[in-house]
Design an enzyme around this catalytic site. Sequence first.
Site, PDB file in Angstrom:
ATOM      1  N   GLY A   1       0.830  -1.200   0.000  1.00 14.17           N
ATOM      2  CA  GLY A   1       0.000   0.000   0.000  1.00 14.17           C
ATOM      3  C   GLY A   1       0.861   1.244   0.000  1.00 14.17           C
ATOM      4  O   GLY A   1       1.971   1.246   0.539  1.00 14.17           O
TER       5      GLY A   1
ATOM      6  N   GLN B   1       3.083   9.940   0.582  1.00 13.20           N
ATOM      7  CA  GLN B   1       4.355   9.240   0.820  1.00 13.20           C
ATOM      8  C   GLN B   1       5.356   9.466  -0.319  1.00 13.20           C
ATOM      9  O   GLN B   1       6.532   9.143  -0.168  1.00 13.20           O
ATOM     10  CB  GLN B   1       4.124   7.739   1.001  1.00 13.20           C
TER      11      GLN B   1
ATOM     12  N   CYS C   1       5.506   0.108   7.183  1.00 12.68           N
ATOM     13  CA  CYS C   1       5.204   1.269   6.330  1.00 12.68           C
ATOM     14  C   CYS C   1       6.460   1.620   5.536  1.00 12.68           C
ATOM     15  O   CYS C   1       7.559   1.680   6.105  1.00 12.68           O
ATOM     16  CB  CYS C   1       4.797   2.446   7.220  1.00 12.68           C
ATOM     17  N   LEU C   2       6.308   1.863   4.253  1.00 11.03           N
ATOM     18  CA  LEU C   2       7.459   2.211   3.423  1.00 11.03           C
ATOM     19  C   LEU C   2       8.105   3.511   3.879  1.00 11.03           C
ATOM     20  O   LEU C   2       9.289   3.733   3.601  1.00 11.03           O
ATOM     21  CB  LEU C   2       7.027   2.313   1.951  1.00 11.03           C
TER      22      LEU C   2
ATOM     23  N   HIS D   1      -4.735   1.972   7.371  1.00 11.49           N
ATOM     24  CA  HIS D   1      -3.351   2.474   7.446  1.00 11.49           C
ATOM     25  C   HIS D   1      -3.139   3.591   6.415  1.00 11.49           C
ATOM     26  O   HIS D   1      -2.620   4.660   6.738  1.00 11.49           O
ATOM     27  CB  HIS D   1      -2.384   1.303   7.201  1.00 11.49           C
ATOM     28  N   GLU D   2      -3.557   3.322   5.175  1.00  9.36           N
ATOM     29  CA  GLU D   2      -3.330   4.308   4.102  1.00  9.36           C
ATOM     30  C   GLU D   2      -4.215   5.532   4.270  1.00  9.36           C
ATOM     31  O   GLU D   2      -3.783   6.662   3.992  1.00  9.36           O
ATOM     32  CB  GLU D   2      -3.541   3.668   2.723  1.00  9.36           C
TER      33      GLU D   2
ATOM     34  N   HIS E   1      -2.675   8.036   6.501  1.00  6.30           N
ATOM     35  CA  HIS E   1      -1.662   8.889   5.842  1.00  6.30           C
ATOM     36  C   HIS E   1      -2.304  10.166   5.286  1.00  6.30           C
ATOM     37  O   HIS E   1      -1.685  11.230   5.286  1.00  6.30           O
ATOM     38  CB  HIS E   1      -0.991   8.148   4.682  1.00  6.30           C
TER      39      HIS E   1
END
Length: 171
Positions: free
Chosen positions: A45, A50, A95-96, A137-138, A141
């Site tokens: 994701g 990001q 998370c990236l 989660h996304e 963001h």
Amino acid sequence: MKLTIVEYPDKKLREKSKEVISFDENLHKLLDSMYHVMMNTNGIGLAAIQVAYPICALILNIPDENEEQPRENLLEIINPVITHKDGESVYQEGCLSVPHFYEDIKRFETVTINYQDRDANTKTIEADGLLAIAIQHEMDHLEGILFIDKLSYSRRKKFEKEYKRMQKEKK
Ligand code: Y12
Ligand code: CO
């Protein structure tokens, strides 16, 4: 379009994303480039913020039963709104934008969202399992919220110490 992933503690990640109004070629190019960044970094994701674009757009590609992520399973989610949430589940998230760190996070077990696709068509998803977790989660963001914000005070302190040490080692 060359994109790089913004990493914690960059303040950019705290920005609130804006509603997408133009479903044009620029949006399509951004979504395509986000897909390549996500697949090249083993992500499932990625939110536009990001990669430094503060717009309400995110992509998800949940691995299938063979742990594969074919492009036809890609979800492009624009301007999402949660219309229903229920239950509770705990999952170890990563998370990236917060590399090398994974932690158990409590989320709703099921969520329903309304959103738009890349051509502004309105859609609904009723999600459970990993998809429901990844959506939450996304979507966090988009509000400038990171999964590490949900840690207990002591766990967060431990994280900050470990993360700083890792960053020093990287230099
Ligand atoms: C459950 C799990 C994850 C999410 C949100 C989406 N998160 C990700 O896609 C995280 C991916 C990730 C990939 C990594 O691999 C590379 O960068 C090559 C990674 O590795 C390192 O940290 C070095 C960490 C995270 C929601 C729910
Ligand atoms: Co993330």
